[in-house]
Design a protein around this motif. Structure first.
Motif, PDB file in Angstrom:
ATOM      1  N   LYS A 188     -29.235  18.172 -16.408  1.00 17.31           N
ATOM      2  CA  LYS A 188     -29.034  18.008 -14.969  1.00 17.31           C
ATOM      3  C   LYS A 188     -28.174  16.773 -14.691  1.00 17.31           C
ATOM      4  N   ALA A 189     -28.394  15.739 -15.486  1.00 21.34           N
ATOM      5  CA  ALA A 189     -27.683  14.478 -15.283  1.00 21.34           C
ATOM      6  C   ALA A 189     -26.218  14.566 -15.701  1.00 21.34           C
ATOM      7  N   GLY A 190     -25.812  15.696 -16.241  1.00 20.87           N
ATOM      8  CA  GLY A 190     -24.403  15.877 -16.536  1.00 20.87           C
ATOM      9  C   GLY A 190     -24.060  16.000 -18.015  1.00 20.87           C
ATOM     10  N   THR A 191     -24.929  15.477 -18.854  1.00 22.13           N
ATOM     11  CA  THR A 191     -24.651  15.570 -20.286  1.00 22.13           C
ATOM     12  C   THR A 191     -24.821  17.009 -20.753  1.00 22.13           C
ATOM     13  N   ASP A 192     -24.019  17.411 -21.669  1.00 25.61           N
ATOM     14  CA  ASP A 192     -24.133  18.740 -22.233  1.00 25.61           C
ATOM     15  C   ASP A 192     -25.372  18.804 -23.125  1.00 25.61           C
ATOM     16  N   ARG A 193     -26.013  19.971 -23.114  1.00 27.84           N
ATOM     17  CA  ARG A 193     -27.243  20.121 -23.874  1.00 27.84           C
ATOM     18  C   ARG A 193     -27.040  19.916 -25.370  1.00 27.84           C
ATOM     19  N   SER A 194     -26.034  20.583 -25.913  1.00 28.03           N
ATOM     20  CA  SER A 194     -25.828  20.490 -27.359  1.00 28.03           C
ATOM     21  C   SER A 194     -25.388  19.075 -27.740  1.00 28.03           C
ATOM     22  N   GLU A 195     -24.696  18.442 -26.795  1.00 26.09           N
ATOM     23  CA  GLU A 195     -24.280  17.049 -27.009  1.00 26.09           C
ATOM     24  C   GLU A 195     -25.510  16.141 -27.118  1.00 26.09           C
ATOM     25  N   PHE A 196     -26.466  16.410 -26.229  1.00 29.27           N
ATOM     26  CA  PHE A 196     -27.703  15.624 -26.205  1.00 29.27           C
ATOM     27  C   PHE A 196     -28.498  15.815 -27.493  1.00 29.27           C
ATOM     28  N   LEU A 197     -28.726  17.076 -27.848  1.00 29.47           N
ATOM     29  CA  LEU A 197     -29.475  17.364 -29.068  1.00 29.47           C
ATOM     30  C   LEU A 197     -28.776  16.756 -30.277  1.00 29.47           C
ATOM     31  N   ASP A 198     -27.470  16.806 -30.242  1.00 29.69           N
ATOM     32  CA  ASP A 198     -26.681  16.235 -31.323  1.00 29.69           C
ATOM     33  C   ASP A 198     -26.942  14.739 -31.450  1.00 29.69           C
ATOM     34  N   ALA A 199     -27.000  14.080 -30.301  1.00 33.34           N
ATOM     35  CA  ALA A 199     -27.228  12.630 -30.313  1.00 33.34           C
ATOM     36  C   ALA A 199     -28.606  12.292 -30.878  1.00 33.34           C
ATOM     37  N   VAL A 200     -29.628  13.028 -30.409  1.00 34.37           N
ATOM     38  CA  VAL A 200     -30.981  12.775 -30.902  1.00 34.37           C
ATOM     39  C   VAL A 200     -31.057  13.073 -32.396  1.00 34.37           C
ATOM     40  N   SER A 201     -30.482  14.191 -32.764  1.00 35.02           N
ATOM     41  CA  SER A 201     -30.493  14.590 -34.166  1.00 35.02           C
ATOM     42  C   SER A 201     -29.849  13.524 -35.045  1.00 35.02           C
ATOM     43  N   THR A 202     -28.728  13.022 -34.590  1.00 35.72           N
ATOM     44  CA  THR A 202     -28.027  11.970 -35.334  1.00 35.72           C
ATOM     45  C   THR A 202     -28.889  10.706 -35.428  1.00 35.72           C
ATOM     46  N   ALA A 203     -29.588  10.391 -34.320  1.00 38.22           N
ATOM     47  CA  ALA A 203     -30.460   9.212 -34.317  1.00 38.22           C
ATOM     48  C   ALA A 203     -31.576   9.361 -35.351  1.00 38.22           C
ATOM     49  N   TRP A 204     -32.145  10.555 -35.438  1.00 40.35           N
ATOM     50  CA  TRP A 204     -33.225  10.787 -36.406  1.00 40.35           C
ATOM     51  C   TRP A 204     -32.698  10.729 -37.838  1.00 40.35           C
ATOM     52  N   ALA A 246     -38.930  13.090 -40.614  1.00 40.92           N
ATOM     53  CA  ALA A 246     -38.119  13.103 -39.385  1.00 40.92           C
ATOM     54  C   ALA A 246     -36.656  13.359 -39.718  1.00 40.92           C
ATOM     55  N   ARG A 247     -36.180  12.758 -40.787  1.00 38.88           N
ATOM     56  CA  ARG A 247     -34.793  12.981 -41.210  1.00 38.88           C
ATOM     57  C   ARG A 247     -34.562  14.429 -41.625  1.00 38.88           C
ATOM     58  N   ALA A 248     -35.578  14.995 -42.269  1.00 42.24           N
ATOM     59  CA  ALA A 248     -35.428  16.369 -42.757  1.00 42.24           C
ATOM     60  C   ALA A 248     -35.400  17.394 -41.620  1.00 42.24           C
ATOM     61  N   VAL A 249     -36.140  17.135 -40.526  1.00 40.99           N
ATOM     62  CA  VAL A 249     -36.157  18.097 -39.426  1.00 40.99           C
ATOM     63  C   VAL A 249     -35.051  17.845 -38.400  1.00 40.99           C
ATOM     64  N   ALA A 250     -34.357  16.754 -38.545  1.00 41.19           N
ATOM     65  CA  ALA A 250     -33.289  16.416 -37.594  1.00 41.19           C
ATOM     66  C   ALA A 250     -32.288  17.569 -37.479  1.00 41.19           C
ATOM     67  N   GLU A 251     -31.919  18.097 -38.600  1.00 42.81           N
ATOM     68  CA  GLU A 251     -30.957  19.209 -38.645  1.00 42.81           C
ATOM     69  C   GLU A 251     -31.469  20.415 -37.858  1.00 42.81           C
ATOM     70  N   GLU A 252     -32.748  20.712 -38.135  1.00 46.48           N
ATOM     71  CA  GLU A 252     -33.408  21.844 -37.487  1.00 46.48           C
ATOM     72  C   GLU A 252     -33.388  21.714 -35.963  1.00 46.48           C
ATOM     73  N   MET A 253     -33.469  20.485 -35.517  1.00 45.79           N
ATOM     74  CA  MET A 253     -33.515  20.217 -34.089  1.00 45.79           C
ATOM     75  C   MET A 253     -32.167  20.488 -33.431  1.00 45.79           C
ATOM     76  N   ARG A 254     -31.122  20.270 -34.202  1.00 45.96           N
ATOM     77  CA  ARG A 254     -29.768  20.312 -33.650  1.00 45.96           C
ATOM     78  C   ARG A 254     -29.437  21.633 -32.966  1.00 45.96           C
ATOM     79  N   ASP A 255     -29.788  22.751 -33.610  1.00 40.07           N
ATOM     80  CA  ASP A 255     -29.419  24.002 -32.957  1.00 40.07           C
ATOM     81  C   ASP A 255     -30.589  24.961 -32.791  1.00 40.07           C
TER      82      ASP A 255
END
Lengths: 224, 224
Positions: free
Chosen positions: B163-179, B190-199
């Motif tokens: 809603k705030a304007g960021t793209d969804r996949s962009e957001f998930l990508d950022a979180v995934s990268t952080a993990w 957490a590192r192992a599931v990061a990928e799974e979270m991405r898509d």
DNA sequence: ACCTGAACACCGTTCAAGT
DNA sequence: ACCTGAACACCGTTCAAGT
């Protein structure tokens, strides 16, 4: 009530004091006024160490969660490990009732903060040891995490009420009676479980839920 | 921005406006100032219809939940019914992201309010139809309710970000990268599931969790 | 019975000034 | 680098007064 300053001001000491205030009076007990009084300082000093109130709440939450997860417990199987971590969080929320709302707020703000990966890690590594296939790690762990936080939060309500002076069985009795008084047409189920609620054991009930999900995980993936 | 008053002031109209404010700006958007401006009145008028802000928040929560649960859905089995109710709450939280925190706050204040029995009823009656023995109704239903609210709340974070304007996949990508950037020793899972979270697909993932618990219930009680 | 709106106590946060 | 404390904008709530 202002006390002489015992130690130098520091981020750690501010967080520690914040936890004390939260434990004593709940979320509304944490104000910069109360904080400055206890720490015998002014608001500016606190803002030097902490960006704002939100960051302070997050830090307090993180500190309590880290302490809860750091406790080592005897466990003989991955299932036992999951139960141990779950009980650790359950106990932490019982000791710090404000934690429940704070945790769900922080988690629902996104898995970006430091608490989400910490909790996922401590439960997920045992889910992995259970033999769950990698593609299902996230789903299985999420189910456990959400249940644990939700159920422990519900339980925190009891702790709060008991702290306030009301007897626990008296409280459950009141809720149970309220549910029994609901409309028979609209609430047949709620009325039926009201009795069950009256003399259930919180801890036992909580662990039964954990076991239910562990069974689901075991069945779907046909473990051992 | 003050508007002419369209209809007479009433409790229902105040609650309706409160929901609008919450939807637009989140919990911090609901203030008596904003409310009085939209309703072209003074604070005293609102206090005539509503006891305080807490009651107003509870009422707004109750109204949205009631609407969500009232929607009829095609369902062919008790399992399907549970999934339908779960999705209804999932969608409601997606439309009203403030609902997640509000619901867990209200539930953790105790099952005394009107929302707790409403949600328990709508899920529990299908748990009963599943053939679960009476002594386990409360445990099984609690597990489902806590998972649904927790998981839907986590998902609300995504909705808010998008809603705030960021793209969804962009957001998930950022979180995934952080993990993925977490310490390898401390956060292997957490590192192992990061990928799974991405898509992952939110809805699919959510329903997979519901099915996991339904399977657990079915296995423990050896249904059909 | 319902509404007005000024007033009150309290809150988070800022910032020029000190050491 | 760290702290002081007055000041600001904003909040929920009250209440004497009106209709």
């Amino acid at each position: 009530m202002a006390q002489r300053r015992a130690e130098a001001l520091s981020r750690a000491r501010i967080i520690e004091t914040a936890v004390e205030l939260l434990d004593a009076d709940g979320e509304s007990g944490l104000t910069f006024r109360a904080l400055t009084e206890r720490l015998a300082t002014g608001p500016g000093a606190i803002y030097w160490h902490v960006a704002n109130k939100g960051e302070l709440l997050d830090a307090a939450t993180g500190a309590v969660v880290a302490a809860a997860l750091a406790v080592e417990r005897a466990a003989e199987s991955p299932q036992d490990e999951v139960r141990a971590v779950a009980l650790g969080l359950f106990d932490a929320i019982e000791d710090h009732p404000w934690l429940a709302a704070q945790l769900s707020a922080q988690l629902s703000r996104g898995p970006a903060g430091p608490v989400a990966p910490k909790i996922f890690e401590s439960i997920g590594r045992h889910v992995r040891d259970l033999g769950v296939p990698k593609g299902s790690w996230f789903t299985a762990t999420s189910a456990l995490v959400h249940y644990v936080l939700g159920a422990a939060g519900q339980n925190a309500a009891n702790a709060r009420v008991v702290k306030a002076g009301t007897d626990r069985s008296e409280f459950l009795d009141a809720v149970s009676t309220a549910w029994e008084a609901l409309d028979a047409e609209e609430y047949p189920f709620a009325r039926a479980v009201a009795e069950e609620m009256r003399d259930h054991d919180d801890r036992e009930q909580f662990l039964a839920g954990v076991d239910l999900i562990l069974t689901g995980i075991g069945t779907v993936h046909a473990l051992d």
